[in-house]
Design an enzyme around this catalytic site. Structure first.
Site, PDB file in Angstrom:
ATOM      1  CB  THR A 169      -0.826   0.005   1.308  1.00  0.00           C
ATOM      2  OG1 THR A 169      -1.673  -1.123   1.315  1.00  0.00           O
ATOM      3  CG2 THR A 169      -1.655   1.268   1.452  1.00  0.00           C
ATOM      4  NE  ARG A 197      -9.550  -6.693   2.133  1.00  0.00           N
ATOM      5  CZ  ARG A 197      -8.440  -5.982   2.320  1.00  0.00           C
ATOM      6  NH1 ARG A 197      -8.009  -5.201   1.345  1.00  0.00           N
ATOM      7  NH2 ARG A 197      -7.777  -6.034   3.444  1.00  0.00           N
ATOM      8  CB  VAL A 198     -14.035  -2.235   1.297  1.00  0.00           C
ATOM      9  CG1 VAL A 198     -13.441  -0.876   1.661  1.00  0.00           C
ATOM     10  CG2 VAL A 198     -14.946  -2.120   0.087  1.00  0.00           C
ATOM     11  N   GLY A 199     -10.801  -2.878   2.135  1.00  0.00           N
ATOM     12  CA  GLY A 199      -9.880  -2.947   3.261  1.00  0.00           C
ATOM     13  C   GLY A 199      -9.864  -1.666   4.057  1.00  0.00           C
ATOM     14  CG  ASP A 200      -6.173  -0.571   5.861  1.00  0.00           C
ATOM     15  OD1 ASP A 200      -5.343   0.343   6.003  1.00  0.00           O
ATOM     16  OD2 ASP A 200      -5.971  -1.538   5.107  1.00  0.00           O
ATOM     17  CB  THR A 220       1.101   0.268   4.845  1.00  0.00           C
ATOM     18  OG1 THR A 220       1.440  -0.972   4.201  1.00  0.00           O
ATOM     19  CG2 THR A 220       2.293   0.717   5.677  1.00  0.00           C
ATOM     20  N   GLY A 221      -0.386  -2.359   5.915  1.00  0.00           N
ATOM     21  CA  GLY A 221      -0.283  -3.629   6.639  1.00  0.00           C
ATOM     22  C   GLY A 221      -1.541  -4.444   6.469  1.00  0.00           C
ATOM     23  CG  HIS A 222      -4.025  -8.305   8.150  1.00  0.00           C
ATOM     24  ND1 HIS A 222      -4.967  -8.524   9.126  1.00  0.00           N
ATOM     25  CD2 HIS A 222      -4.387  -9.061   7.087  1.00  0.00           C
ATOM     26  CE1 HIS A 222      -5.862  -9.410   8.670  1.00  0.00           C
ATOM     27  NE2 HIS A 222      -5.525  -9.750   7.449  1.00  0.00           N
TER      28      HIS A 222
END
Length: 319
Positions: A169, A197-200, A220-222
């Site tokens: 990211t 899918r929507v992430g953070d 950034t990350g999981h």
């Protein structure tokens, strides 16, 4: 006014950066930070600077954003992006957008041209058309590497989780000479993710947050872990309690690790221009420019320094 020293920090994603991609990642974050800093030095806004820095990384296939994004389960690129203005807490975001080169530009338009903050998928597509944003064929955004990786993850004995460690990211935070802060974050998401899918990244307070009263952060990350703890806002909360950017970042990352087992990275700038780039993963490419000095690194404890002038000179010769 005009007394604040401008600062910009960028990240190119936390995770595992493979040896053969290190140079490209370093060069990419340095190029992005120099572009953003150039805008700030000319008296430009933090908002313009973070958008430009992120756009630069979206166009760079080394990062999981724009061109070079990872593919979803169907082998398509679906991207998320957010931008936020610390002056009045305005924000714009897009999620699951396809076939545009720079989702961050679309996020900025959502913020400025609509009453909304987040547009998704088909609606975001219609809005992009209405705004005259040219369509980029999906194939143009797909690199050989993303396709290879997608295929590997489809194999029955594969473990997509293994690959998620190399995320990428991209994001930027800045403070301008007027003392306004802003953040911007953009991503292709998780490899082989479910469609839709929507992430953070697209979520305010998770992928990024900016408030002139405390500062700005980009994460950034999981993604799922970041959303659980609302990481970007959590960092600003800690700064509001009197922590330095570095302390706030470490405290929030540590909480995410102990509470939900999630790893990640963050960049932060506070309202007085102090900055931090911290991560709990093995690596995170980052760069910052302040006082005409450039700092950058990938590994924990690694920090190269050179003058912005020197960096710009070697930039024009090709890295």
């Amino acid at each position: 006014f005009g007394r604040m020293k401008p600062v910009i920090v960028v990240h190119g994603g936390a995770g595992r950066i493979f040896k053969e991609r290190e140079e490209g990642s370093r060069a990419g974050v340095v190029r992005a930070v120099l572009r953003g800093y150039g805008i700030l030095k000319q008296g430009g806004s933090a908002l313009d600077a973070v958008e430009e820095a992120v756009r630069s990384m979206e166009d760079d296939p080394h990062f999981n954003a724009g061109r070079g994004s990872v593919l979803n389960e169907k082998g398509e690129v679906e991207m998320d992006a957010i931008i936020m203005d610390g002056k009045n807490l305005d924000s714009g975001a897009v999620s699951a957008v396809k076939c545009i080169a720079n989702p961050i530009k679309l996020a900025r338009l959502v913020m400025e041209k609509t009453k909304h903050m987040l547009l998704t998928d088909h609606g975001a597509h219609l809005f992009a058309q209405a705004m005259g944003i040219p369509e980029t064929p999906g194939e143009k955004l797909i690199t050989e590497r993303s396709r290879e990786r997608w295929k590997k993850n489809l194999e029955p004995d594969s473990n997509p989780e293994e690959f998620q460690k190399d995320l990428g990211t991209v994001g930027a935070v800045a403070i301008d000479s007027e003392g306004n802060v802003a953040c911007a974050t953009s991503t292709g998401g998780l490899s082989n993710k479910l469609i839709g899918r929507v992430g953070d990244t697209a979520c305010i307070g998770s992928g990024g947050y900016a408030d002139n009263r405390s500062g700005a952060s980009s994460t950034t990350g999981h993604g799922e872990s970041i959303m659980k703890v609302v990481l970007a806002r959590l960092i600003l909360y800690h700064m509001e309690q009197g922590m330095s950017p570095e302390m706030a970042a470490d405290t929030a990352l540590d909480y995410m690790k102990t509470r939900v087992g999630g790893l990640g990275g963050v960049i932060v700038v506070n309202s007085s221009g102090e900055w931090a780039a911290r991560f709990s993963t093995k690596q995170m490419s980052w760069a910052t420019a302040k006082d005409d000095q450039l700092h950058y690194g990938i590994y924990a404890g690694e920090r190269h320094t050179k003058s912005v002038a020197e960096a710009l000179a070697s930039e024009s010769e090709g890295f």
